[in-house]
Design a protein around this motif. Structure first.
Motif, PDB file in Angstrom:
ATOM      1  N   GLU A  47       0.835  -1.211   0.000  1.00 39.10           N
ATOM      2  CA  GLU A  47       0.000   0.000   0.000  1.00 39.10           C
ATOM      3  C   GLU A  47       0.864   1.254   0.000  1.00 39.10           C
ATOM      4  OE1 GLU A  47      -3.013   0.258  -0.778  1.00 39.10           O
ATOM      5  OE2 GLU A  47      -3.649  -1.818  -0.543  1.00 39.10           O
ATOM      6  N   LEU A  48       1.977   1.234   0.707  1.00 37.18           N
ATOM      7  CA  LEU A  48       2.888   2.391   0.678  1.00 37.18           C
ATOM      8  C   LEU A  48       3.475   2.576  -0.713  1.00 37.18           C
ATOM      9  CD1 LEU A  48       4.647   1.911   4.129  1.00 37.18           C
ATOM     10  CD2 LEU A  48       3.156   3.825   3.469  1.00 37.18           C
ATOM     11  N   ILE A  49       3.813   1.469  -1.376  1.00 40.68           N
ATOM     12  CA  ILE A  49       4.284   1.561  -2.761  1.00 40.68           C
ATOM     13  C   ILE A  49       3.186   2.152  -3.629  1.00 40.68           C
ATOM     14  CG2 ILE A  49       4.943   0.199  -4.793  1.00 40.68           C
ATOM     15  CD1 ILE A  49       6.314  -1.770  -2.781  1.00 40.68           C
ATOM     16  N   ALA A  50       1.949   1.698  -3.430  1.00 40.22           N
ATOM     17  CA  ALA A  50       0.820   2.200  -4.219  1.00 40.22           C
ATOM     18  C   ALA A  50       0.596   3.692  -3.990  1.00 40.22           C
ATOM     19  CB  ALA A  50      -0.451   1.410  -3.891  1.00 40.22           C
ATOM     20  N   VAL A  51       0.769   4.147  -2.758  1.00 46.55           N
ATOM     21  CA  VAL A  51       0.643   5.586  -2.474  1.00 46.55           C
ATOM     22  C   VAL A  51       1.685   6.359  -3.283  1.00 46.55           C
ATOM     23  CG1 VAL A  51       0.950   7.378  -0.707  1.00 46.55           C
ATOM     24  CG2 VAL A  51      -0.402   5.340  -0.183  1.00 46.55           C
ATOM     25  N   ILE A  63      -4.706   7.951  -4.991  1.00 48.36           N
ATOM     26  CA  ILE A  63      -4.102   8.612  -3.829  1.00 48.36           C
ATOM     27  C   ILE A  63      -5.018   8.462  -2.631  1.00 48.36           C
ATOM     28  CG2 ILE A  63      -3.438  10.842  -2.832  1.00 48.36           C
ATOM     29  CD1 ILE A  63      -2.486  11.626  -5.708  1.00 48.36           C
ATOM     30  N   HIS A  64      -6.282   8.762  -2.826  1.00 46.68           N
ATOM     31  CA  HIS A  64      -7.260   8.677  -1.726  1.00 46.68           C
ATOM     32  C   HIS A  64      -7.399   7.236  -1.241  1.00 46.68           C
ATOM     33  CE1 HIS A  64     -10.817   9.434   0.684  1.00 46.68           C
ATOM     34  NE2 HIS A  64     -11.365   8.384   0.079  1.00 46.68           N
ATOM     35  N   GLY A  65      -7.659   6.333  -2.165  1.00 44.86           N
ATOM     36  CA  GLY A  65      -7.927   4.948  -1.787  1.00 44.86           C
ATOM     37  C   GLY A  65      -6.743   4.253  -1.143  1.00 44.86           C
ATOM     38  N   HIS A  66      -5.558   4.421  -1.719  1.00 44.94           N
ATOM     39  CA  HIS A  66      -4.397   3.727  -1.173  1.00 44.94           C
ATOM     40  C   HIS A  66      -3.857   4.382   0.090  1.00 44.94           C
ATOM     41  CE1 HIS A  66      -4.231   0.581  -4.110  1.00 44.94           C
ATOM     42  NE2 HIS A  66      -4.433   1.484  -5.061  1.00 44.94           N
ATOM     43  N   THR A  67      -4.051   5.674   0.254  1.00 41.96           N
ATOM     44  CA  THR A  67      -3.700   6.313   1.522  1.00 41.96           C
ATOM     45  C   THR A  67      -4.587   5.763   2.628  1.00 41.96           C
ATOM     46  OG1 THR A  67      -2.918   8.325   0.432  1.00 41.96           O
ATOM     47  CG2 THR A  67      -3.507   8.510   2.758  1.00 41.96           C
ATOM     48  N   ASP A  68      -5.879   5.674   2.343  1.00 46.29           N
ATOM     49  CA  ASP A  68      -6.837   5.118   3.308  1.00 46.29           C
ATOM     50  C   ASP A  68      -6.463   3.675   3.662  1.00 46.29           C
ATOM     51  OD1 ASP A  68      -9.406   5.206   4.815  1.00 46.29           O
ATOM     52  OD2 ASP A  68     -10.034   3.729   3.304  1.00 46.29           O
ATOM     53  N   LYS A  72      -5.191   1.892   7.184  1.00 48.18           N
ATOM     54  CA  LYS A  72      -5.906   0.739   7.739  1.00 48.18           C
ATOM     55  C   LYS A  72      -4.988  -0.466   7.929  1.00 48.18           C
ATOM     56  CE  LYS A  72     -10.481   2.094   6.222  1.00 48.18           C
ATOM     57  NZ  LYS A  72     -11.522   1.988   5.214  1.00 48.18           N
ATOM     58  N   LYS A  73      -3.918  -0.546   7.121  1.00 48.97           N
ATOM     59  CA  LYS A  73      -2.960  -1.651   7.240  1.00 48.97           C
ATOM     60  C   LYS A  73      -1.882  -1.342   8.280  1.00 48.97           C
ATOM     61  CE  LYS A  73      -4.472  -4.126   3.691  1.00 48.97           C
ATOM     62  NZ  LYS A  73      -4.549  -5.540   3.431  1.00 48.97           N
ATOM     63  N   GLY A  74      -1.971  -0.173   8.917  1.00 52.08           N
ATOM     64  CA  GLY A  74      -1.049   0.153   9.995  1.00 52.08           C
ATOM     65  C   GLY A  74       0.054   1.128   9.651  1.00 52.08           C
ATOM     66  N   ALA A  75       0.035   1.679   8.445  1.00 55.65           N
ATOM     67  CA  ALA A  75       1.056   2.667   8.089  1.00 55.65           C
ATOM     68  C   ALA A  75       0.839   3.939   8.897  1.00 55.65           C
ATOM     69  CB  ALA A  75       0.999   2.983   6.600  1.00 55.65           C
ATOM     70  N   THR A  76       1.939   4.576   9.240  1.00 50.47           N
ATOM     71  CA  THR A  76       1.847   5.846   9.953  1.00 50.47           C
ATOM     72  C   THR A  76       1.786   6.990   8.935  1.00 50.47           C
ATOM     73  OG1 THR A  76       4.248   6.189  10.036  1.00 50.47           O
ATOM     74  CG2 THR A  76       3.247   4.912  11.847  1.00 50.47           C
ATOM     75  N   GLU A  77       1.369   8.137   9.401  1.00 49.80           N
ATOM     76  CA  GLU A  77       1.356   9.315   8.533  1.00 49.80           C
ATOM     77  C   GLU A  77       2.770   9.632   8.059  1.00 49.80           C
ATOM     78  OE1 GLU A  77      -0.632  12.434  10.690  1.00 49.80           O
ATOM     79  OE2 GLU A  77      -2.604  11.548  10.339  1.00 49.80           O
ATOM     80  N   GLU A  79       5.220   7.452   7.550  1.00 52.39           N
ATOM     81  CA  GLU A  79       5.576   6.482   6.503  1.00 52.39           C
ATOM     82  C   GLU A  79       4.944   6.866   5.167  1.00 52.39           C
ATOM     83  OE1 GLU A  79       6.214   2.220   8.725  1.00 52.39           O
ATOM     84  OE2 GLU A  79       4.164   3.001   8.635  1.00 52.39           O
ATOM     85  N   ILE A  80       3.691   7.296   5.220  1.00 54.92           N
ATOM     86  CA  ILE A  80       2.998   7.704   3.993  1.00 54.92           C
ATOM     87  C   ILE A  80       3.682   8.912   3.371  1.00 54.92           C
ATOM     88  CG2 ILE A  80       0.829   8.674   3.097  1.00 54.92           C
ATOM     89  CD1 ILE A  80      -0.583   6.775   5.170  1.00 54.92           C
ATOM     90  N   MET A  81       4.026   9.900   4.185  1.00 55.58           N
ATOM     91  CA  MET A  81       4.675  11.093   3.649  1.00 55.58           C
ATOM     92  C   MET A  81       6.048  10.745   3.099  1.00 55.58           C
ATOM     93  SD  MET A  81       3.926  14.191   3.077  1.00 55.58           S
ATOM     94  CE  MET A  81       4.960  14.676   1.714  1.00 55.58           C
ATOM     95  N   GLU A  82       6.761   9.838   3.753  1.00 54.96           N
ATOM     96  CA  GLU A  82       8.069   9.436   3.246  1.00 54.96           C
ATOM     97  C   GLU A  82       7.931   8.728   1.896  1.00 54.96           C
ATOM     98  OE1 GLU A  82      11.636   6.949   5.170  1.00 54.96           O
ATOM     99  OE2 GLU A  82      10.825   8.540   6.464  1.00 54.96           O
ATOM    100  N   ALA A  83       6.897   7.909   1.748  1.00 52.97           N
ATOM    101  CA  ALA A  83       6.647   7.255   0.455  1.00 52.97           C
ATOM    102  C   ALA A  83       6.373   8.306  -0.622  1.00 52.97           C
ATOM    103  CB  ALA A  83       5.468   6.286   0.574  1.00 52.97           C
TER     104      ALA A  83
END
Length: 118
Positions: A47-51, A63-68, A72-77, A79-83
């Motif tokens: 999911e982080l790769i998908a983001v 962007i919306h769906g994979h961030t969500d 839900k899979k436990g990624a932190t904000e 981690e998402i921003m780093e991706a």
């Protein structure tokens, strides 16, 4: 604006998509579920790769769906921003790397110009 460029995802749109090509729709759903299942990479990582990819392809729905889903899979904000920053670097890096084509073209044109001057 009277009509948004990107309409909200609705049951009606999803149903129409399914009705227009049910076999392909079903195959795509199955493919997607298998791709994002835990495997050599955990689903959170996928999911982080998908983001990141969604930011490179600039798909607002992705962007919306994979961030969500990443959340839900436990990624932190963080981690998402780093991706997202990885995606930004890759996009910028592509432009930087392809500057070699422009530089090579400049050299070729300069060489051609010098040859014509002789």
């Amino acid at each position: 604006m009277d009509h948004p460029m990107y309409p909200d995802v609705s049951r009606e749109i999803s149903q129409k998509r399914r009705e227009l090509a049910p076999e392909i729709y079903g195959a795509f759903r199955t493919f997607s579920q298998r791709v994002f299942a835990d495997g050599a990479l955990p689903s959170k990582t996928k999911e982080l790769i998908a983001v990141a990819v969604a930011h490179v392809t600039q798909c607002p729905y992705c962007i919306h769906g994979h961030t969500d889903l990443a959340l839900k899979k436990g990624a932190t904000e963080q981690e998402i921003m780093e991706a997202i920053w990885v995606a930004a670097e890759m996009r910028a890096g592509g432009a930087f790397a392809h500057s070699a084509v422009a530089i090579d073209t400049m050299h070729q044109v300069q060489h051609q110009h010098e040859t014509e001057q002789k």
